[in-house]
Design a protein around this motif. Structure first.
Motif, PDB file in Angstrom:
ATOM      1  N   ALA A 165       0.821  -1.210   0.000  1.00  0.00           N
ATOM      2  CA  ALA A 165       0.000   0.000   0.000  1.00  0.00           C
ATOM      3  C   ALA A 165       0.854   1.259   0.000  1.00  0.00           C
ATOM      4  N   SER A 166       2.066   1.159   0.541  1.00  0.00           N
ATOM      5  CA  SER A 166       2.961   2.320   0.623  1.00  0.00           C
ATOM      6  C   SER A 166       4.064   2.278  -0.425  1.00  0.00           C
ATOM      7  N   ASN A 167       4.030   1.247  -1.274  1.00  0.00           N
ATOM      8  CA  ASN A 167       5.045   1.085  -2.318  1.00  0.00           C
ATOM      9  C   ASN A 167       6.455   1.055  -1.732  1.00  0.00           C
ATOM     10  N   ARG A 168       6.601   0.285  -0.660  1.00  0.00           N
ATOM     11  CA  ARG A 168       7.889   0.164   0.016  1.00  0.00           C
ATOM     12  C   ARG A 168       8.370  -1.281  -0.055  1.00  0.00           C
ATOM     13  N   ASP A 169       9.673  -1.452   0.075  1.00  0.00           N
ATOM     14  CA  ASP A 169      10.253  -2.789   0.079  1.00  0.00           C
ATOM     15  C   ASP A 169       9.836  -3.522   1.349  1.00  0.00           C
ATOM     16  N   ASN A 182      11.594  -2.964  10.201  1.00  0.00           N
ATOM     17  CA  ASN A 182      11.010  -1.957  11.098  1.00  0.00           C
ATOM     18  C   ASN A 182      10.044  -2.602  12.081  1.00  0.00           C
ATOM     19  N   MET A 183       9.211  -3.490  11.575  1.00  0.00           N
ATOM     20  CA  MET A 183       8.230  -4.177  12.407  1.00  0.00           C
ATOM     21  C   MET A 183       8.924  -4.992  13.502  1.00  0.00           C
ATOM     22  N   GLN A 184       9.937  -5.740  13.114  1.00  0.00           N
ATOM     23  CA  GLN A 184      10.668  -6.570  14.067  1.00  0.00           C
ATOM     24  C   GLN A 184      11.325  -5.718  15.147  1.00  0.00           C
ATOM     25  N   GLN A 185      11.919  -4.598  14.756  1.00  0.00           N
ATOM     26  CA  GLN A 185      12.596  -3.730  15.718  1.00  0.00           C
ATOM     27  C   GLN A 185      11.617  -3.130  16.713  1.00  0.00           C
ATOM     28  N   LYS A 241       9.483   5.752  14.710  1.00  0.00           N
ATOM     29  CA  LYS A 241       9.662   6.846  13.751  1.00  0.00           C
ATOM     30  C   LYS A 241      10.056   6.306  12.383  1.00  0.00           C
ATOM     31  N   GLU A 242      10.949   5.307  12.375  1.00  0.00           N
ATOM     32  CA  GLU A 242      11.401   4.729  11.107  1.00  0.00           C
ATOM     33  C   GLU A 242      10.254   4.033  10.378  1.00  0.00           C
ATOM     34  N   LEU A 243       9.384   3.354  11.138  1.00  0.00           N
ATOM     35  CA  LEU A 243       8.248   2.680  10.504  1.00  0.00           C
ATOM     36  C   LEU A 243       7.301   3.710   9.892  1.00  0.00           C
ATOM     37  N   ILE A 244       7.001   4.761  10.638  1.00  0.00           N
ATOM     38  CA  ILE A 244       6.093   5.785  10.131  1.00  0.00           C
ATOM     39  C   ILE A 244       6.711   6.488   8.927  1.00  0.00           C
ATOM     40  N   LYS A 245       8.041   6.658   8.967  1.00  0.00           N
ATOM     41  CA  LYS A 245       8.735   7.263   7.830  1.00  0.00           C
ATOM     42  C   LYS A 245       8.646   6.370   6.605  1.00  0.00           C
ATOM     43  N   SER A 246       8.802   5.063   6.811  1.00  0.00           N
ATOM     44  CA  SER A 246       8.729   4.114   5.697  1.00  0.00           C
ATOM     45  C   SER A 246       7.300   3.948   5.212  1.00  0.00           C
ATOM     46  N   VAL A 247       6.371   3.904   6.187  1.00  0.00           N
ATOM     47  CA  VAL A 247       4.958   3.652   5.858  1.00  0.00           C
ATOM     48  C   VAL A 247       4.101   4.746   6.498  1.00  0.00           C
ATOM     49  N   PRO A 248       4.039   5.919   5.889  1.00  0.00           N
ATOM     50  CA  PRO A 248       3.268   7.019   6.480  1.00  0.00           C
ATOM     51  C   PRO A 248       1.816   6.636   6.771  1.00  0.00           C
ATOM     52  N   LEU A 249       1.296   5.704   5.989  1.00  0.00           N
ATOM     53  CA  LEU A 249      -0.099   5.292   6.152  1.00  0.00           C
ATOM     54  C   LEU A 249      -0.380   4.796   7.567  1.00  0.00           C
ATOM     55  N   ILE A 250       0.559   4.059   8.167  1.00  0.00           N
ATOM     56  CA  ILE A 250       0.314   3.518   9.512  1.00  0.00           C
ATOM     57  C   ILE A 250       0.277   4.644  10.536  1.00  0.00           C
ATOM     58  N   GLY A 251       0.952   5.766  10.219  1.00  0.00           N
ATOM     59  CA  GLY A 251       0.927   6.909  11.131  1.00  0.00           C
ATOM     60  C   GLY A 251      -0.482   7.439  11.331  1.00  0.00           C
ATOM     61  N   LYS A 252      -1.282   7.414  10.273  1.00  0.00           N
ATOM     62  CA  LYS A 252      -2.670   7.890  10.368  1.00  0.00           C
ATOM     63  C   LYS A 252      -3.456   7.051  11.367  1.00  0.00           C
ATOM     64  N   PHE A 253      -3.285   5.735  11.295  1.00  0.00           N
ATOM     65  CA  PHE A 253      -4.034   4.858  12.194  1.00  0.00           C
ATOM     66  C   PHE A 253      -3.540   4.991  13.637  1.00  0.00           C
ATOM     67  N   LEU A 254      -2.248   5.241  13.803  1.00  0.00           N
ATOM     68  CA  LEU A 254      -1.715   5.457  15.150  1.00  0.00           C
ATOM     69  C   LEU A 254      -2.244   6.768  15.722  1.00  0.00           C
ATOM     70  N   GLN A 255      -2.326   7.793  14.882  1.00  0.00           N
ATOM     71  CA  GLN A 255      -2.882   9.074  15.328  1.00  0.00           C
ATOM     72  C   GLN A 255      -4.335   8.909  15.735  1.00  0.00           C
ATOM     73  N   ASP A 256      -5.082   8.089  14.995  1.00  0.00           N
ATOM     74  CA  ASP A 256      -6.482   7.822  15.335  1.00  0.00           C
ATOM     75  C   ASP A 256      -6.578   7.170  16.710  1.00  0.00           C
TER      76      ASP A 256
END
Length: 219
Positions: A120-124, A131-134, A145-160
């Motif tokens: 969904a984020s067009n990331r490797d 990031n998930m493992q860490q 921060k690195e996960l949100i940077k890699s996948v900004p989409l998850i940041g929206k759900f965390l903010q929610d």
């Protein structure tokens, strides 16, 4: 006098014919050299993948077949690398998260979400999986921060999740102090994007020496 002329003409004609054939010969040699290089690269990749499959088999033991099927299903539905997905399932299985060891089923669930996040984020997926493992092992702000940077989409759900909790903490502190909010954010993401069905299909075949090489392509 005619004999030298014929001889000369014959020599010229022969030279011209040979000269004309050289580019074609060079082109043919280049083609076969390229094919040999590609075949060599494919063999090397197949050997590397085979080693990774064997490592996962050793790590997962009796659970390998179920993990392999889960990785194959995830790869077909998301277009992720099957061997990469299997690596992630193997790595996450038994991981200590908050004093509890992740089951293989939970690891497969997280690998599935990771593959969807990456797509969904067009990331490797390898980067997102790391990031998930860490995060799961450290819950440090830098990893979040690195996960949100890699996948900004998850940041929206965390903010929610932070908004629902009425928290005034920054998002990184909030996730550190509320790990369950992270998992709820993943569940909410999965609800919205869990329908991903990209219609990928598995192709490939056996390689020399008993190896098998498969790829996932769009159907």
């Amino acid at each position: 006098a005619a004999v030298p002329a014929i001889g000369t003409a014959g020599s010229i004609g022969k030279s011209a014919l040979i000269g004309h054939g050289i580019p074609a010969l060079a082109g043919g040699l280049g083609y076969w050299a390229g094919m040999r290089t590609l075949k060599s690269q494919s063999m090397q990749e197949a050997a590397a993948n085979n080693m990774r499959y064997n490592m996962a088999r050793h790590s997962l033991g009796e659970g390998y077949d179920d993990a392999f099927r889960a990785a194959s299903d995830i790869a077909v539905s998301t277009g992720s690398s099957r061997v990469g997905t299997l690596d992630l399932i193997s790595t996450l299985t038994g991981l200590n998260v908050g004093g509890k060891l992740l089951s293989q089923e939970q690891a497969s669930y997280l690998a599935n979400i990771t593959a969807k996040l990456a797509h969904a984020s067009n990331r490797d997926m390898g980067v997102v999986g790391l990031n998930m493992q860490q995060i799961l092992t450290s819950w440090q702000g830098i990893d979040i921060k690195e996960l949100i940077k890699s996948v900004p989409l998850i940041g929206k759900f965390l903010q929610d999740e932070r908004r629902k909790a009425g928290s005034n903490e920054d998002i990184y502190a909030f996730v550190r102090s509320n790990p369950q909010a992270f998992f709820r954010a993943l569940e909410e993401f999965n609800k919205k994007y869990g329908h991903l069905d990209l219609h990928w299909m598995q192709v490939g075949g056996d390689m020399p020496g008993g190896w098998y090489s498969f790829d996932i392509v769009r159907g």
